[in-house]
Write a protein that holds these residues in place. Structure first.
Motif, PDB file in Angstrom:
ATOM      1  N   PRO A 185      -4.809   1.830   0.579  1.00  0.00           N
ATOM      2  CA  PRO A 185      -3.590   1.447  -0.138  1.00  0.00           C
ATOM      3  C   PRO A 185      -3.861   0.933  -1.555  1.00  0.00           C
ATOM      4  CG  PRO A 185      -3.967  -0.006   1.746  1.00  0.00           C
ATOM      5  CD  PRO A 185      -4.981   1.091   1.827  1.00  0.00           C
ATOM      6  N   GLU A 186      -5.062   0.398  -1.796  1.00  0.00           N
ATOM      7  CA  GLU A 186      -5.392  -0.077  -3.140  1.00  0.00           C
ATOM      8  C   GLU A 186      -5.506   1.076  -4.144  1.00  0.00           C
ATOM      9  OE1 GLU A 186      -9.287   0.909  -1.169  1.00  0.00           O
ATOM     10  OE2 GLU A 186      -7.401  -0.002  -0.526  1.00  0.00           O
ATOM     11  N   VAL A 234      -3.319   3.687  -4.058  1.00  0.00           N
ATOM     12  CA  VAL A 234      -2.008   4.352  -4.060  1.00  0.00           C
ATOM     13  C   VAL A 234      -1.092   3.656  -5.067  1.00  0.00           C
ATOM     14  CG1 VAL A 234       0.032   4.912  -2.686  1.00  0.00           C
ATOM     15  CG2 VAL A 234      -2.254   5.098  -1.660  1.00  0.00           C
ATOM     16  N   SER A 262       5.843   2.341   0.115  1.00  0.00           N
ATOM     17  CA  SER A 262       4.751   1.495   0.574  1.00  0.00           C
ATOM     18  C   SER A 262       3.390   2.157   0.380  1.00  0.00           C
ATOM     19  CB  SER A 262       4.943   1.181   2.062  1.00  0.00           C
ATOM     20  OG  SER A 262       3.744   0.718   2.640  1.00  0.00           O
ATOM     21  N   PRO A 263       2.492   1.536  -0.391  1.00  0.00           N
ATOM     22  CA  PRO A 263       1.132   2.081  -0.520  1.00  0.00           C
ATOM     23  C   PRO A 263       0.434   2.223   0.834  1.00  0.00           C
ATOM     24  CG  PRO A 263       1.512   0.453  -2.222  1.00  0.00           C
ATOM     25  CD  PRO A 263       2.689   0.382  -1.283  1.00  0.00           C
ATOM     26  N   ASP A 264       0.653   1.261   1.731  1.00  0.00           N
ATOM     27  CA  ASP A 264       0.029   1.344   3.062  1.00  0.00           C
ATOM     28  C   ASP A 264       0.529   2.577   3.816  1.00  0.00           C
ATOM     29  OD1 ASP A 264      -1.624  -1.171   3.447  1.00  0.00           O
ATOM     30  OD2 ASP A 264       0.273  -2.051   2.823  1.00  0.00           O
ATOM     31  N   GLU A 265       1.826   2.823   3.742  1.00  0.00           N
ATOM     32  CA  GLU A 265       2.400   3.972   4.446  1.00  0.00           C
ATOM     33  C   GLU A 265       1.904   5.285   3.857  1.00  0.00           C
ATOM     34  OE1 GLU A 265       6.713   5.685   5.974  1.00  0.00           O
ATOM     35  OE2 GLU A 265       6.688   4.378   4.211  1.00  0.00           O
ATOM     36  N   ALA A 296      -0.897   5.814   2.206  1.00  0.00           N
ATOM     37  CA  ALA A 296      -2.314   5.963   2.554  1.00  0.00           C
ATOM     38  C   ALA A 296      -2.454   6.448   3.998  1.00  0.00           C
ATOM     39  CB  ALA A 296      -3.056   4.649   2.348  1.00  0.00           C
TER      40      ALA A 296
END
Length: 156
Positions: A7-8, A10, A139-142, A144
């Motif tokens: 995520p870092e 994205v 969401s960057p987490d999503e 990724a």
């Protein structure tokens, strides 16, 4: 081992004024995360001049990358853009630019892996549902997780 797509790496809803601004931001993050050498940005810019990476599929996607010598640790950075940025078409015959609103930047050190990952990315971007999910996510987490799952990638 680190994640190939974390995520870092994205960037969501980026408001880039130009392709060069976008490259500087994405390459800067890759460098700050210890994934690329200081020469990575210049390598990207030079390679894009000769080998453009825009693909007019599912809304316009670009897959910029450069030589392995500029990479410390393999990574993939993804940016979704609030407004499209022009990229010359991959395998295009002129300087016509296509609008791109998703950029999947490859930083890969192994030449064998480079081609394999590029082929996986090209296959993935042909999936309209996958591309719609990337664009819709905030969401960057999503993003990724979606990309890692679709590409079949986890730890590098």
């Amino acid at each position: 081992m680190s994640e190939l797509i974390g995520p870092e790496l994205v960037h969501v809803g980026v408001d880039a004024r130009s392709r060069d601004d976008l490259f500087a931001m994405m390459a800067g993050t890759l460098g700050e995360c210890g994934r690329t050498r200081p020469s990575f940005l210049q390598g990207l810019v030079e390679r894009e001049k000769t080998f453009p990476t825009g693909i007019p599929i599912n809304g316009g996607v670009a897959i910029p990358h450069t030589d392995a010598e500029h990479v410390i640790s393999d990574a993939i950075s993804i940016a979704t853009l609030s407004s499209p940025v022009g990229f010359r078409e991959m395998a295009g015959t002129d300087d016509t630019e296509i609008p791109v609103d998703v950029v999947i930047m490859l930083a890969l050190g192994g030449s064998g892996q480079h081609l394999t990952v590029l082929q996986q990315v090209i296959k993935a971007i042909q999936d309209a549902d996958f591309m719609a999910s990337l664009r819709a996510s905030t969401s960057p987490d999503e993003i990724a997780a979606l990309a890692s799952g679709k590409l079949g990638l986890g730890k590098s």
